[in-house]
Design an enzyme around this catalytic site. Structure first.
Site, PDB file in Angstrom:
ATOM      1  CG  LEU A   1     132.373  33.026  22.138  1.00 39.24           C
ATOM      2  CD1 LEU A   1     130.912  33.874  21.697  1.00 39.24           C
ATOM      3  CD2 LEU A   1     133.158  33.601  21.637  1.00 39.24           C
TER       4      LEU A   1
ATOM      5  CD  GLU B   1     126.140  27.985  23.541  1.00 44.61           C
ATOM      6  OE1 GLU B   1     125.718  27.209  23.295  1.00 44.61           O
ATOM      7  OE2 GLU B   1     125.949  29.450  24.123  1.00 44.61           O
TER       8      GLU B   1
ATOM      9  CG  PHE C   1     136.706  23.941  25.494  1.00 48.36           C
ATOM     10  CD1 PHE C   1     137.934  22.992  26.156  1.00 48.36           C
ATOM     11  CD2 PHE C   1     136.177  22.938  24.040  1.00 48.36           C
ATOM     12  CE1 PHE C   1     137.801  21.326  25.102  1.00 48.36           C
ATOM     13  CE2 PHE C   1     135.668  21.965  23.975  1.00 48.36           C
ATOM     14  CZ  PHE C   1     137.163  20.830  24.134  1.00 48.36           C
TER      15      PHE C   1
ATOM     16  CG  ASP D   1     139.766  41.130  15.290  1.00 45.00           C
ATOM     17  OD1 ASP D   1     140.266  40.258  15.362  1.00 45.00           O
ATOM     18  OD2 ASP D   1     139.075  41.904  14.537  1.00 45.00           O
TER      19      ASP D   1
ATOM     20  NE  ARG E   1     174.296  13.945  25.546  1.00 47.54           N
ATOM     21  CZ  ARG E   1     173.617  12.708  26.482  1.00 47.54           C
ATOM     22  NH1 ARG E   1     174.094  12.282  27.058  1.00 47.54           N
ATOM     23  NH2 ARG E   1     173.931  11.515  25.946  1.00 47.54           N
TER      24      ARG E   1
ATOM     25  CD  GLN F   1     178.389  22.659   9.227  1.00 44.31           C
ATOM     26  OE1 GLN F   1     177.764  21.806   8.374  1.00 44.31           O
ATOM     27  NE2 GLN F   1     178.525  23.607   8.864  1.00 44.31           N
TER      28      GLN F   1
ATOM     29  N   GLY G   1     167.120  15.252  23.284  1.00 43.10           N
ATOM     30  CA  GLY G   1     167.000  13.676  22.945  1.00 43.10           C
ATOM     31  C   GLY G   1     166.383  12.898  24.250  1.00 43.10           C
TER      32      GLY G   1
ATOM     33  CD  GLU H   1     142.227  34.239  23.261  1.00 44.23           C
ATOM     34  OE1 GLU H   1     142.196  34.934  22.407  1.00 44.23           O
ATOM     35  OE2 GLU H   1     142.291  34.201  24.203  1.00 44.23           O
ATOM     36  N   GLY H   2     140.623  30.226  18.496  1.00 46.02           N
ATOM     37  CA  GLY H   2     140.154  29.976  17.345  1.00 46.02           C
ATOM     38  C   GLY H   2     141.387  29.167  17.060  1.00 46.02           C
TER      39      GLY H   2
END
Lengths: 384, 380
Positions: free
Chosen positions: A124, A126, A155, A241, A269, A280, A341, A365-366
Site C-alpha cells: 500500500l 509509497e 516499506f 482494521d 541478580r 521496591q 543495567g 500499520e499506521g
C-alpha cells in the site's frame, strides 16, 4: 462474561510456545545479527501448520479465528519478532483476498498460502504516501482484459520473499477521489515487470525483509482485481482494521518476553547482599510493567474478539489495541533494558533487541499518531 | 472468551444509568458544595434494590455478580463519586464479609436490613498507626463473659456516623501480627462505639469519613465473624473485591469527565472552528478513550474471575492501580480541555479532579497495589 481462551486457542498457544522455545529462541540473536530472512523458521512454521492459522479449513487452513491468530502471534513474538512477522504478514497479505476475493480467487491463492508453500505481502505504502494512502501514485490502466501497472511501493514487509502480493493502485476509472479511484490487485512475483528494489537496513526486525517494489508495465489480468474497480481504498482500510490487532499482539508478545526476562534477571541478580527484586525500586517497575501488559492484553484480546463477533466498532477497538499495546511494548522493553543495567545494553542479552523491535510497532500499520486520529474520529462520530 | 454482558448485567446497567441520570446527576453539585450526606439518594437506591447487590436473594438481596456490581458503581460515579463510594463501600467491604464468612444466624440477623438499606454498612480496619500495614492493629478485643470488649480507635472510616453496621477488625492476640486479628460485627447503636466529627477533605465531600472510637465496646460471642485469628484473611478478601468497586468508581469518574470534555470540545469554538477539530484536543480525546476502555476491561476481568471463583487478587490490584492512575490523568486532561472554565466550581471538572485523587489513595494506596502485584508476580 468470560475472559478465558477456548480449547483450540490454548492448544495452539501451547504448541507454538513449545516450538518457539525449542527452535526459534535459539535462532533469534543470529537472525537479528545476520539480517537474513529465516527460511528455516518459515519451513518450520509451514510444517507445523502455524502459517495455516489465519485460514479457514475450506481454504486449506486450520482456524481462521482472529483471537487464535492473535494468541499465536503473541506467543512467537515473546521469542523473536522477526519470526512472528512471517505469520503476521501471511495474514496481512491474504486478508484482502479473504475479505474481497471472488470464490475463484480464494480457491486459487489461499490454499498455497495456508500450506506455507507461498508467502504473501501487502503493498500500500509509497515513498510519497504513507499514512495518507489516498495520495498514492502507482497506476494501473485498463487495456482490454489486463491492467498495465506502473509505479513503486516502499516499506513492503516481506516484499522480497513474497510470491503473492496485493498491490493497491489508481485506475483512473472513476475520477481522482481516492475513495473511488483506487483498486486492489493480486500480483504474482513471476509476472513480467515486477521488480524488487533494495532492502532497507533497519533498527530492528532485521530478519524481516523490508523491500521497495517496482512495477514497470506490469500486466495484471483483470481477473486478478479484487472486488470492483474503485473499491481498493475502502478495502485497504478494512484490512488495517483487521490487521492492527495483530500488531497489538506482536507488541504484547515483545513486552511479555522483555518482562519475563527482566523478572528472571531481577530474581537472580544480587546487589547489596540480596536479589534486586527485593528492592521496591525494582518491584514497582515490575508491577507497573505487568499492569501495563495486563491492560494491553485486555484491549488486544477484546479487539480480536470484536472481529470474531463482527461487532460494529472494530475500527475503534483495533486502533486502541494497536496504540496502547505498542506504546506499552516501548515502555516495557526500555524498562527491561534498565533493569538489566549495563548487561541490558549488550548484544549478549535479548533485551536490547526487544527494545529495537518494539519501536517499529509504534510506527507501522499506521503510526500511533494516526491511531489517535482514527480513535478521535470514531469517538466524535459516536458522540455526534 | 465471551465479552458480552448477560441480560441481567444489561438490565442492571439500564437501571443504574436511569437512577444516576435522573436522581444523582441533578444532586451532585449541591452535595459537593454543601458537604451533606446524600441520605435521600441512598434511600432511593435502596428502594431500587441497589443496596443488596451482592447479597443472596435468600437474605433479601439482589444476588447479582461482581460484574453487575462494577457496572452499578461505574454508572453512579459518572455523576457523583461521593454517592458512588458510599454505595460501593456499603455493598462490598461493608456487606460482603458477612455474605462470605458469616454464620447462618449472622446472615439472617444483618443481611436483610443491610440489603434493604435500613442499615448502612461500614468497614473499620485502618487505624491512625496502621494504614497499609494492617497486620499491626492496636485496637484490642479482650475476652469477657460470653463475648469481647473492644478498645481502640479507627480512622478514615467511610460511612462513619451514618452506618448501622460496622465490620471491625481488632487484635485478639496483640503482637501476633496477622494471625492475631479477628473480625467483629458491631451495631451502629452500640453504646461503646463513638464517631468523631466528619473530616473536611479535598473531595468526596458528600461521603462521611470520620474516626471511630471503641471504648469498652461490648460485643457478644455471636458477633464474632469467622474464627479468632481469621480477621486478617477476611479483611484482605474484602479488600480484593473492594478494589473492584474502587476501579469501577474510577472508570465512572473518568467516563463522566470524558463525556463532558468531548461535548465541550465539540461546542467550544476557537480560531473559527470547534476545538474538537484541533489535533492536540483530538490526541487528548484518543488517549482518554483508550485508557478508559482498558481500565474498564481490567475491572470487569477482575470481577469475572471473582465470579468464576478463580484467584483475582493480582487482577483486582492491577485494575485498581491502572484505573485510578488513569482517572487522575483523565480528570486533569478533561479539566484542561475546558480551559479556564474547567477551573471554576460551577462546572463539574474541578470536582472530578478532587474526587479522583482519593481513588489513588484508599483501599490501599497505589504504592501498596504495586507491592501486592509484585508479590503476586513472584508467586507465579
Amino acid at each position: 462474561m468470560d475472559f478465558a481462551l477456548n480449547d483450540e486457542q490454548r492448544q495452539i498457544r501451547e504448541m507454538v510456545h513449545d516450538i518457539c522455545l525449542e527452535r526459534v529462541e535459539p535462532r533469534a540473536a543470529q537472525i537479528d545479527e545476520s539480517g537474513e530472512f529465516p527460511w528455516d523458521i518459515k519451513e518450520l512454521f509451514a510444517k507445523h501448520d502455524i502459517l495455516a492459522i489465519p485460514f479457514t479449513p475450506e481454504y486449506g487452513g486450520v482456524s481462521g479465528n482472529a483471537l487464535t491468530l492473535i494468541v499465536a502471534v503473541e506467543e512467537i513474538s515473546k521469542f523473536c519478532t522477526t519470526s512472528s512477522l512471517i505469520l503476521s504478514v501471511q495474514s496481512l497479505g491474504s486478508l484482502p483476498i479473504w475479505l474481497a476475493g471472488s470464490e475463484a480467487q480464494k480457491r486459487k491463492y489461499l490454499p498455497p498460502l495456508a500450506r506455507g508453500e507461498q508467502l504473501a505481502a501487502f503493498a500500500l505504502t509509497e515513498p510519497g504516501s504513507g499514512s495518507d494512502a489516498g495520495g498514492m501514485r502507482t497506476r494501473a490502466i485498463k487495456r482490454g482484459d489486463t491492467y498495465v501497472m506502473n509505479g513503486s511501493k516502499t516499506f513492503i514487509t516481506g516484499g522480497s520473499v513474497a510470491d503473492t502480493i496485493v498491490v493497491f493502485a489508481r485506475t483512473d476509472q472513476n475520477g481522482d477521489a481516492p475513495a473511488r479511484d483506487i483498486s486492489a490487485f493480486i500480483v504474482e512475483k513471476t509476472m513480467p515487470g515486477f521488480k524488487v528494489g533494495k532492502l532497507e537496513k533497519k533498527m530492528g526486525i532485521r530478519g524481516s525483509p523490508t523491500a521497495q517494489l517496482f512495477f514497470e508495465d506490469l500486466a495484471v489480468p483483470a481477473a486478478n482485481r479484487l472486488g470492483h474497480d474503485g473499491e481498493g481504498f475502502k478495502l485497504a482500510m478494512q484490512v488495517l482494521d483487521h490487521s492492527r490487532p495483530g500488531i497489538a499482539a506482536q507488541a504484547l508478545g515483545i513486552a511479555e518476553g522483555a518482562f519475563d526476562l527482566a523478572r528472571r534477571y531481577a530474581r537472580d541478580r544480587r546487589q547489596f547482599g540480596k536479589p534486586i527484586n527485593e528492592f521496591q525500586g525494582i518491584q514497582f517497575m515490575l508491577a507497573d510493567m505487568a499492569t501495563q501488559i495486563e491492560a494491553a492484553r485486555a484491549l488486544t484480546y477484546a479487539a480480536a474478539d470484536a472481529l470474531d463477533h463482527h461487532l460494529p466498532d472494530i475500527s475503534l477497538s483495533s486502533a486502541m489495541a494497536k496504540l496502547f499495546a505498542s506504546d506499552t511494548a516501548m515502555r516495557v522493553t526500555t524498562d527491561a533494558v534498565q533493569i538489566l543495567g549495563g548487561y541490558g545494553y549488550l548484544r549478549d542479552f535479548p533485551a536490547e533487541r526487544m527494545m529495537r523491535d518494539a519501536k517499529i510497532t509504534q510506527i507501522y500499520e499506521g503510526t500511533n499518531e494516526i491511531q489517535r486520529l482514527v480513535i478521535a474520529r470514531e469517538v466524535l462520530k459516536e458522540k455526534a | 472468551m465471551d465479552l458480552s454482558l448477560s441480560p441481567e448485567q444489561r438490565e442492571i446497567r439500564k437501571l443504574a444509568r436511569e437512577f444516576a441520570e435522573r436522581e444523582v446527576k441533578p444532586r451532585a453539585e449541591t452535595i459537593d458544595h454543601s458537604g451533606e450526606f446524600p441520605r435521600d439518594l441512598i434511600d432511593k437506591a435502596a428502594r431500587l434494590g441497589l443496596l443488596g447487590i451482592l447479597v443472596p436473594e435468600a437474605y433479601g438481596g439482589a444476588g447479582l455478580d461482581h460484574v453487575s456490581f462494577a457496572i452499578f458503581v461505574e454508572e453512579v460515579a459518572r455523576f457523583c463519586a461521593s454517592t458512588a463510594v458510599i454505595l460501593d463501600v456499603h455493598n462490598s467491604v461493608g456487606t460482603e464479609p458477612i455474605v462470605l464468612f458469616g454464620s447462618e444466624e449472622q446472615k439472617r440477623r444483618w443481611l436483610p436490613d443491610v440489603a434493604q438499606g435500613k442499615k448502612l454498612a461500614a468497614f473499620a480496619l485502618t487505624e491512625p498507626e496502621a494504614g497499609s500495614d494492617a497486620a499491626h492493629l492496636k485496637t484490642t478485643a479482650t475476652r469477657r463473659d460470653g463475648g469481647y470488649l473492644l478498645n481502640g480507635s479507627k480512622i478514615f472510616i467511610t460511612n462513619a456516623g451514618e452506618a448501622g453496621l460496622y465490620v471491625v477488625m481488632a487484635a485478639t492476640k496483640p503482637g501476633s501480627g496477622a494471625d492475631g486479628i479477628t473480625a467483629f460485627l458491631v451495631g451502629g447503636d452500640n453504646p461503646g462505639l463513638h464517631v468523631g466529627p466528619k473530616f473536611k477533605k479535598m473531595g468526596l465531600n458528600g461521603s462521611a469519613i470520620a474516626e471511630v472510637y471503641l471504648e469498652n465496646c461490648a460485643v457478644d460471642e455471636s458477633d464474632r465473624l469467622g474464627d479468632e485469628g481469621q480477621g486478617f484473611r477476611i479483611a484482605m478478601r474484602a479488600l480484593d473485591s473492594g478494589r473492584i468497586g474502587i476501579s469501577a468508581q474510577a472508570v465512572g469518574l473518568a467516563q463522566g469527565a470524558f463525556d463532558d470534555a468531548v461535548a465541550y470540545a465539540r461546542e467550544r469554538k476557537q480560531f473559527g472552528k470547534p476545538i474538537a477539530e484541533l489535533q492536540t484536543i483530538q490526541n487528548k480525546i484518543a488517549d482518554m478513550a483508550v485508557k478508559i476502555r482498558a481500565a474498564r476491561w481490567m475491572t470487569w476481568k477482575a470481577a469475572a474471575l471473582c465470579d468464576a471463583g478463580l484467584p483475582f487478587t493480582k487482577e483486582a490490584s492491577m485494575a485498581k492501580l491502572f484505573a485510578t492512575d488513569a482517572t487522575m490523568d483523565i480528570t486533569l486532561d478533561a479539566l484542561q480541555v475546558f480551559g479556564g472554565y474547567g477551573y471554576l466550581e460551577e462546572y463539574p471538572m474541578a470536582r472530578r479532579v478532587r474526587d479522583a485523587k482519593a481513588c489513588q489513595i484508599y483501599e490501599g494506596t497505589n504504592q501498596v497495589q504495586r507491592v501486592v502485584i509484585a508479590r503476586e508476580l513472584e508467586r507465579a
